[in-house]
Design a protein around this motif. Structure first.
Motif, short mmCIF file in Angstrom:
data_model
loop_
_atom_site.label_atom_id
_atom_site.label_comp_id
_atom_site.label_asym_id
_atom_site.label_seq_id
_atom_site.Cartn_x
_atom_site.Cartn_y
_atom_site.Cartn_z
N ILE A 1 0.55 -1.04 0.09
CA ILE A 1 0.17 0.05 0.29
C ILE A 1 0.77 0.61 -0.39
N SER B 1 1.04 4.04 -3.29
CA SER B 1 0.32 5.47 -2.67
C SER B 1 1.30 6.17 -2.53
N GLY C 1 -0.16 2.75 4.12
CA GLY C 1 0.66 1.29 4.09
C GLY C 1 -0.04 0.65 5.87
N ALA D 1 -3.36 0.24 6.92
CA ALA D 1 -4.02 -1.12 6.39
C ALA D 1 -3.31 -2.15 6.69
N LEU E 1 -6.34 -5.15 0.24
CA LEU E 1 -5.55 -4.29 -0.32
C LEU E 1 -6.20 -3.23 -1.89
N PHE F 1 -7.57 0.02 -0.17
CA PHE F 1 -6.56 1.02 0.34
C PHE F 1 -6.07 1.74 -0.96
N ALA F 2 -6.26 0.82 -2.13
CA ALA F 2 -5.35 1.63 -3.59
C ALA F 2 -5.99 2.40 -4.26
N SER G 1 -5.81 5.91 -2.41
CA SER G 1 -4.68 6.59 -2.92
C SER G 1 -5.02 7.13 -4.58
#
Length: 559
Positions: free
Chosen positions: A131, A135, A141, A144, A386, A389-390, A393
């Motif tokens: 992450i 990002s 990060g 996550a 994942l 959180f992506a 970003s």
């Protein structure tokens, strides 16, 4: 300028752009945070495995396989009939990892415990690193990693003796290397990513879904000419397939070996037969939503409807952010790591569910409906985590001035932690106190097991807990046939008066019938409310050798 350079340029990492000491310390803060979450992961596993890592039938089987290899018997299990059955149903990498640790002289349960510690640390570090990489945000990060650290299903898996932790380490490592390869186009990175992808399959056969996602990802996001992309894809697929090819070749070379599964292509009533899969998916996805299960049970149709709405909203946000970023001339959307990660995880999720459905519908022996649970769907959870959180970003890059873009992930992370942490802590405390399964303290102090230990080796054993007998006493035992097959008897007979092979061995060869107290609940699964009557008829007139706190031992009466 590489894609990664461009991402760093557009990212507003103000704390790394300050002059002087702050710029020199730009790697210290992420490193300290990574060490902190990794230390928390290690502490959780060590505390929860205070008694021992938990082990039910699968986990105990892996430990017994490792024990047999170390004792020189080979990679397989001894049956009560005296036949040595070579491993084929399960992939070999996890038990062989235990063997490697056992060769150093470490006791196998201790080896499993420390392997769990190492693999949980690796998984948490990989989540944070992936992450952060996509990002360029330290806090994303860490957030996550914190959510992964608190997830109950992960805490459970990383405190037992199962192969999933090793699978996650290989797949997350391969995923990070693929993202690096998309940015650097260095073949040595691709080679290592392919090897790790191949190891996922010989850890969990469903790892083939990750290999498929990697192949499609290379076709979509590989660089260079069409022929270069095809060559790189072929290289990845070939290296990823190699461990499985070697494993199947070894299986076929063994005497009396069999393929892990047979396939029956029966398409009748296909949609109706997918009901357990659909129900399991909805139930697990629903459980991942913070506080969704806090109130009274929500009917299936409402769960499905809400999940569809949530999925549609997230898809709309993804497409909107993609449309906004596609106009940026400095870096094409397909070169942005966050977009690549979301696409890879989306492909993986669809492929994984498709493979799982295929095994459930057409595989023999088939998966049971109860197998569609949090354990088997945890790889999908990693993909969802994942991707979420992506997506954050991408949203921050698309609309950096919007306050809700900053607030939403913080609120959702706080909700996830508030929902997950108490549940995980209860599980950690329970495991710390007693462990679970065959390594629980109740098994360690079993009077019935201790009495069985005194039986001469020449006496065969028939029991409702053959795995426990093998695990604790290293004595292969026959199963009670009606429990093994789940087939109720039409007429209740005393055990030994029937014609099943195990009953003849009990009647004619002087075998011992060892029934642990768990037999009642096993009979409930076969006979429901008639379990009491079946248990009474099963032992009526048998010679009672020992009546113990947690079971009894019987022999067939002699004339």
């Amino acid at each position: 300028m590489t894609a990664l350079d461009a991402q760093e340029k557009v990212a507003d990492e103000s704390w790394t752009s300050r002059p002087g000491q702050m710029a020199e310390m730009q790697w210290i803060v992420p490193l300290l945070l990574l060490v902190a979450v990794s230390a928390a992961a290690a502490a959780i596993v060590l505390y929860a495995t205070n008694v021992a890592p938990w082990a039910f039938s699968d986990g105990a089987g892996y430990l017994m396989l490792a024990r047999n290899v170390l004792s020189g018997q080979g990679l397989g299990l001894m049956r009560a009939s005296g036949e040595f059955q070579t491993l084929s149903m399960q992939p070999p990498l996890y038990p062989l990892s235990l063997v490697a640790l056992g060769l150093t002289g470490v006791e196998l349960l201790t080896a499993a415990r420390w392997l769990d510690v190492a693999l949980f640390v690796i998984a948490i570090a990989m989540v944070a690193t992936i992450i952060y990489y996509v990002s360029r945000r330290v806090w994303l990060g860490v957030a996550a990693a914190a959510v992964a650290l608190a997830t109950p299903s992960l805490v459970t898996l990383y405190t037992g003796t199962l192969s999933e932790p090793l699978y996650f380490a290989a797949s997350l490592g391969s995923l990070l290397l693929l993202l690096l390869y998309f940015d650097s186009v260095r073949r040595r990175i691709l080679v290592v990513a392919a090897v790790l992808a191949g190891l996922t399959v010989v850890t969990r056969y469903l790892g083939v879904a990750y290999v498929g996602a990697g192949v499609l990802g290379l076709l979509l996001f590989g660089s260079g000419t069409r022929w270069r992309r095809l060559l790189d894809t072929a290289l990845f697929a070939g290296l990823a397939a190699l461990p499985t090819v070697l494993w199947f070749a070894w299986i076929n070379a063994q005497e009396g070996s069999a393929a892990p599964r047979q396939w029956v292509w029966d398409f009748t009533g296909l949609w109706a037969r997918t009901e357990p899969i659909r129900g399991g998916l909805v139930a697990e996805f629903w459980d991942w939503i913070p506080f969704a299960n806090a109130a009274n049970a929500v009917p299936y149709r409402y769960q499905l409807g809400i999940l569809v709405v949530v999925g549609a909203a997230l898809a709309a946000l993804l497409l909107a952010s993609a449309a906004s970023l596609s106009g940026d001339p400095s870096i094409p959307l397909r070169r942005q790591s966050a977009w690549q990660l979301i696409c890879l995880m989306g492909i993986f999720t669809l492929t994984y569910i498709a493979v799982l459905s295929g095994v459930f519908l057409f595989g023999r022996p088939p998966l049971d409906a109860a197998d569609i649970d949090q354990r088997i769907l945890t790889p999908v959870y990693f993909g969802v985590l994942l991707s979420a959180f992506a997506l954050v970003s991408l949203l921050r890059r698309a609309w950096p001035q919007k306050r809700w873009v900053m607030a939403a992930p913080l609120i959702l992370t706080a909700l996830a932690l508030a929902w997950f942490v108490p549940r995980s802590w209860r599980e950690i405390q329970r495991l710390h106190a007693t462990s679970a399964g065959l390594t629980a303290q109740s098994w360690m102090s079993s009077e019935t097991m201790e009495s069985a230990r005194s039986l001469p080796e020449a006496i065969s054993i028939i029991t409702n807990e053959s795995t426990a007998m093998m695990f604790h006493l290293d004595r292969p035992s026959y199963d009670v046939p009606e429990l093994l097959r789940g087939e109720p008897q039409s007429k209740f007979l005393r055990f030994g008066d029937g014609e099943a092979g195990e009953e003849r061995i009990f009647r004619e060869d002087g075998a011992a019938l060892i029934l642990f107290d768990s037999v009642y609940w096993q009979l409930r699964g076969v006979y429901d409310e008639q379990a009491d009557a079946r248990l009474a008829s099963m032992v009526e007139g048998l010679d009672l050798y020992a009546d113990l706190r947690d079971g009894a031992i019987y022999f067939y009466p002699r004339p």
